[in-house]
Design a protein around this motif. Sequence first.
Motif, mmCIF file in Angstrom:
data_model
loop_
_atom_site.group_PDB
_atom_site.id
_atom_site.type_symbol
_atom_site.label_atom_id
_atom_site.label_comp_id
_atom_site.label_asym_id
_atom_site.label_seq_id
_atom_site.Cartn_x
_atom_site.Cartn_y
_atom_site.Cartn_z
ATOM 1 N N ASP A 179 31.064 42.289 29.873
ATOM 2 C CA ASP A 179 32.124 42.745 29.015
ATOM 3 C C ASP A 179 33.527 42.457 29.426
ATOM 4 O OD1 ASP A 179 30.622 43.322 26.597
ATOM 5 O OD2 ASP A 179 30.911 45.467 27.602
ATOM 6 N N LEU A 180 33.724 42.708 31.370
ATOM 7 C CA LEU A 180 34.553 42.297 32.023
ATOM 8 C C LEU A 180 34.357 40.971 32.221
ATOM 9 C CD1 LEU A 180 33.824 44.803 34.726
ATOM 10 C CD2 LEU A 180 35.143 45.031 32.742
ATOM 11 N N ARG A 203 38.166 39.917 33.137
ATOM 12 C CA ARG A 203 38.671 40.335 34.496
ATOM 13 C C ARG A 203 37.629 40.576 35.871
ATOM 14 N NH1 ARG A 203 38.274 46.639 33.635
ATOM 15 N NH2 ARG A 203 39.512 47.009 35.422
ATOM 16 N N LEU A 204 36.624 39.252 34.996
ATOM 17 C CA LEU A 204 35.932 38.636 36.726
ATOM 18 C C LEU A 204 35.244 38.113 35.994
ATOM 19 C CD1 LEU A 204 33.208 42.381 37.200
ATOM 20 C CD2 LEU A 204 35.428 41.359 38.756
ATOM 21 N N CYS A 205 35.314 36.931 36.743
ATOM 22 C CA CYS A 205 34.083 35.264 36.783
ATOM 23 C C CYS A 205 33.089 35.122 37.027
ATOM 24 C CB CYS A 205 35.554 34.699 36.611
ATOM 25 S SG CYS A 205 36.165 34.372 38.879
ATOM 26 N N ARG A 237 34.591 47.474 39.527
ATOM 27 C CA ARG A 237 35.907 47.985 40.102
ATOM 28 C C ARG A 237 36.594 47.294 41.021
ATOM 29 N NH1 ARG A 237 38.660 51.568 36.480
ATOM 30 N NH2 ARG A 237 37.332 53.076 35.636
ATOM 31 N N ALA A 238 35.853 47.506 41.882
ATOM 32 C CA ALA A 238 36.388 47.161 43.308
ATOM 33 C C ALA A 238 36.306 45.061 43.454
ATOM 34 C CB ALA A 238 35.377 47.275 44.488
ATOM 35 N N ALA A 239 35.706 44.934 42.480
ATOM 36 C CA ALA A 239 35.219 43.406 42.681
ATOM 37 C C ALA A 239 36.594 42.618 41.729
ATOM 38 C CB ALA A 239 34.312 42.960 41.957
ATOM 39 N N ALA A 240 36.823 43.546 41.039
ATOM 40 C CA ALA A 240 38.081 42.895 39.699
ATOM 41 C C ALA A 240 39.685 43.932 40.037
ATOM 42 C CB ALA A 240 38.177 43.774 38.167
ATOM 43 N N GLN A 241 39.123 44.388 41.691
ATOM 44 C CA GLN A 241 41.103 44.528 42.455
ATOM 45 C C GLN A 241 40.713 43.411 43.294
ATOM 46 O OE1 GLN A 241 43.211 46.391 41.906
ATOM 47 N NE2 GLN A 241 42.138 47.081 40.360
#
Length: 314
Positions: free
Chosen positions: A263-264, A269-271, A245-249
């Motif tokens: 999945d993300l 939401r992530l790369c 979640r922190a990385a996605a933010q």
Amino acid sequence: MDVLRLTLRQLQIFVAVARSGSTTAASEQIALSQSATSSAINELERVLSLRLFERAGKRLLLNDNGRALLPRALALLDGAAGVEQMARDSSAQAQSLRIGASTTIGNYVLPTLLGRFLTQQQLDQAPAWQSRVMIGNTSVIAAAVAAFELDVGLIEGPCHEATLEVTPWLQDELVIVAAPDHPLANSSRDPTVNARVPVKALREALWLLREAGSGTRETTDQLILPQLRSYRRSIELGSSEAIQRAAAQGLGLACLSHWAVEDLIETGRLCRLPTTLPKMLRQCYLVVHRGKQMTPALRGFIGCVSVGDFLPRP
């Protein structure tokens, strides 16, 4: 046949004192008076003709003899508990299992594994089935297996418990991820620059890290830290989910299992950052206490795990 002078109760009291460090604390755990607990320890040392503790004021610290006895006492008590359970229910021993898994395996791999195990063993048709799953970091799971609190453990990092039988299991790939709008993610997609993020840029980034004792953190430190020299800026979080979640933010970079982030990545939401670092693989392990008595359930679970084809390898 020689007459046994030891009793299970003596060993139970010994373990309680060894873990708590005093007869007073141990007596509260085992519903015995302090004086009776102290007498039991004295009698055990007399029967064995061995000193088991060093007295340091009110504290009792295991000496070399005590440290040698502790794993054997735990093994005997674990076996006795199995006999009692079997006596209460003839099918209980075959239909119960205590499984431990480190965090990434427990959250992302174990559900699939348990589904296959239940199907193979036809446990959905069993008249009784009880299992308990404990999820924690690698050091916590290994310690619980060493203490006979768990029958088997699946861990992501190296095992430092000398009493455990350690069997290599799956391999997991660690990948570096960031939010799609992170500056390093954008630069890696810029056709005018080198598409692979250099180590210098990684050194200057803020890193989102697992806690000490985590298999992911230990492997990250082994594989990445020599390249970075240090985490100049970092935030330590206690779970992969919090790091995701922190990385996605957009807070920073994370190095996580591909099981945890696939999945993300698929949903955008992530790369995954292409870097100049080599591919990072870590070995996962199955651990069982060397003194553990194999039950049908444990033998079946280990057999199911050992096939190892229920997930694609990295």
